[in-house]
Scaffold this motif. Structure first.
Motif, mmCIF file in Angstrom:
data_model
loop_
_atom_site.group_PDB
_atom_site.id
_atom_site.type_symbol
_atom_site.label_atom_id
_atom_site.label_comp_id
_atom_site.label_asym_id
_atom_site.label_seq_id
_atom_site.Cartn_x
_atom_site.Cartn_y
_atom_site.Cartn_z
ATOM 1 N N GLN A 127 0.628 -1.621 -0.261
ATOM 2 C CA GLN A 127 0.090 -0.043 -0.076
ATOM 3 C C GLN A 127 0.774 1.351 -0.576
ATOM 4 N N HIS A 128 2.114 1.050 0.809
ATOM 5 C CA HIS A 128 3.031 2.043 0.694
ATOM 6 C C HIS A 128 4.673 2.249 0.472
ATOM 7 N N PRO A 129 4.580 2.276 -0.869
ATOM 8 C CA PRO A 129 5.576 1.668 -1.258
ATOM 9 C C PRO A 129 6.868 3.161 -1.240
ATOM 10 N N PHE A 130 8.108 2.608 -1.478
ATOM 11 C CA PHE A 130 8.935 3.840 -1.487
ATOM 12 C C PHE A 130 8.549 4.801 -2.306
ATOM 13 N N ASN A 131 8.982 6.505 -2.621
ATOM 14 C CA ASN A 131 8.855 6.762 -3.949
ATOM 15 C C ASN A 131 10.407 6.541 -4.427
ATOM 16 N N GLU A 132 9.647 6.527 -5.859
ATOM 17 C CA GLU A 132 11.097 6.219 -6.626
ATOM 18 C C GLU A 132 11.393 7.603 -7.782
ATOM 19 N N ASP A 133 11.341 8.313 -7.137
ATOM 20 C CA ASP A 133 11.726 9.291 -8.034
ATOM 21 C C ASP A 133 12.882 9.700 -7.617
ATOM 22 N N ARG A 134 13.451 9.806 -8.545
ATOM 23 C CA ARG A 134 14.980 9.041 -8.560
ATOM 24 C C ARG A 134 15.897 10.838 -7.855
ATOM 25 N N ALA A 135 15.310 11.932 -8.182
ATOM 26 C CA ALA A 135 15.780 13.249 -7.236
ATOM 27 C C ALA A 135 15.220 13.481 -5.646
ATOM 28 N N LEU A 136 14.768 12.585 -5.716
ATOM 29 C CA LEU A 136 14.823 12.262 -3.858
ATOM 30 C C LEU A 136 15.648 11.380 -3.690
ATOM 31 N N ALA A 176 17.996 9.331 -1.396
ATOM 32 C CA ALA A 176 19.464 9.316 -0.055
ATOM 33 C C ALA A 176 17.578 10.540 1.402
ATOM 34 N N SER A 177 16.643 10.183 0.366
ATOM 35 C CA SER A 177 15.508 10.970 1.408
ATOM 36 C C SER A 177 14.605 10.464 1.096
ATOM 37 N N GLU A 178 14.284 9.425 0.374
ATOM 38 C CA GLU A 178 12.972 8.441 0.477
ATOM 39 C C GLU A 178 13.019 7.876 1.170
ATOM 40 N N ASP A 179 13.782 7.430 1.627
ATOM 41 C CA ASP A 179 13.319 6.750 2.973
ATOM 42 C C ASP A 179 12.577 7.097 4.481
ATOM 43 N N TYR A 180 13.148 8.610 4.620
ATOM 44 C CA TYR A 180 12.576 9.270 5.443
ATOM 45 C C TYR A 180 11.365 9.972 5.214
ATOM 46 N N GLU A 181 11.148 10.202 3.839
ATOM 47 C CA GLU A 181 10.144 10.294 3.177
ATOM 48 C C GLU A 181 8.465 9.187 3.487
ATOM 49 N N LEU A 182 9.162 7.970 3.630
ATOM 50 C CA LEU A 182 8.559 7.027 3.719
ATOM 51 C C LEU A 182 7.966 6.589 5.015
ATOM 52 N N TRP A 183 8.682 6.802 6.258
ATOM 53 C CA TRP A 183 8.257 6.569 7.357
ATOM 54 C C TRP A 183 7.937 7.489 8.217
ATOM 55 N N CYS A 184 7.733 9.100 7.228
ATOM 56 C CA CYS A 184 6.911 10.588 7.760
ATOM 57 C C CYS A 184 5.390 9.544 6.896
ATOM 58 N N ARG A 185 5.130 8.692 6.318
ATOM 59 C CA ARG A 185 3.804 8.625 5.614
ATOM 60 C C ARG A 185 3.237 7.019 6.435
#
Length: 297
Positions: A163-172, A174-183
């Motif tokens: 339901q909540h995968p990592f955001n695959e935007d390459r420009a993100l 190194a912050s993709e983990d924190y973005e998911l943790w916040c969600r």
């Protein structure tokens, strides 16, 4: 309770390091798990190193390079475990990494995700920092003030990752983990154990050490952009979202301060972060920013 774990190890050109990582993951006191290595288009002999293990727990997949978020999502799609743990290919697991995870789940069988303690060590194995003094029933209250989690210590229920995968935007990246943790924080309690079960090796080739000013700014601005798009995140954090803004802008200021050509931008982001929240004045990062701006001019 004897949950089956899937450890997903994304890797890119880590042939010289991944062998130690895999040996540590195969040397677990717990025996109900699998290891999934996702080679994100390596151009070195990573495949040769991984296949040399020839172990029934270990599965290897190679895909076209698309950065770590895509590699983690790909690994999660191959996972068969009830919980997925994402482990970096240059770090080490202690022998009780999975047994501590199983023990935590016995106390919190309803957990959808949780985190275990970790430590930092130099390339010679000398530990210089342990992150294992969290307090409270959960860690949710900490997530507005930056990312205190190690990816190695995070376990997420596989069904939740669908339901909540990592955001695959390459420009993100190194912050993709924190973005998911916040969600996830906005939706589920984050249980934890302070027991240290993994070691981050602080070597010179770590990707977080290689920072390009413009890309750093773009990455942190994208982080804020994506979080603002999630109504559940915005409702959950509410006024404390200003702390996330403060942390992101002060992080930019701190790293830009290391390069003379970014000094004025560093000052601008430091002032911007102060405008987000004066709590910044109570943090070590504020004084580190000021020190770097003054000394490394």
């Amino acid at each position: 309770m004897n949950p089956y774990f899937s450890i997903v190890v994304p890797t890119y050109n880590r042939a010289a390091l991944i062998g130690k990582t895999l040996r540590s993951l195969l040397d677990q006191s717990y025996d109900n798990y699998e290891i999934i290595v996702v080679d994100d288009g390596s151009t070195d002999n990573t495949e040769e190193v991984v296949r040399s293990f020839d172990h029934p727990r270990l599965r290897y997949f190679k895909k076209q390079n698309a950065e770590r978020a895509a590699a983690r999502n790909y690994g999660a799609s191959k996972a068969e475990g009830e919980f997925v743990n994402f482990f970096d290919s240059d770090d080490l697991a202690l022998p009780d990494h999975l047994s501590v995870a199983a023990e935590l789940l016995r106390g919190h069988p309803d957990a959808n995700w949780f985190h275990l303690g970790y430590e930092w060590a130099d390339p010679d194995g000398v530990v210089f920092r342990s992150v294992n003094r969290f307090q409270g029933d959960t860690l949710n209250h900490l997530m507005a003030s930056g990312n205190p989690l190690s990816c190695n210590g995070v376990f997420v229920r596989r069904e939740i990752l669908k339901q909540h995968p990592f955001n695959e935007d390459r420009a993100l990246s190194a912050s993709e983990d924190y973005e998911l943790w916040c969600r996830l924080t906005a939706r589920y309690p984050l249980y934890y154990s302070n027991k240290v079960t993994s070691t981050i090796i602080d070597h010179e080739a770590r990707s977080v050490r290689v920072i390009h000013g413009e890309k750093l700014i773009q990455r942190l601005e994208l982080l804020i952009h994506y979080l603002r798009q999630d109504a559940t995140v915005m409702q959950y954090f509410g006024k404390s979202f200003s702390r996330i803004l403060m942390d992101s802008n002060s992080y930019i200021a701190l790293h830009l301060a290391n390069a003379p050509k970014y000094k004025f931008q560093s000052i601008a982001y430091l002032l911007k972060s102060m405008g987000n929240s004066l709590y910044l004045l109570r943090t070590k990062r504020f004084y580190a920013c000021v020190k770097n701006i003054l000394i490394k001019w």
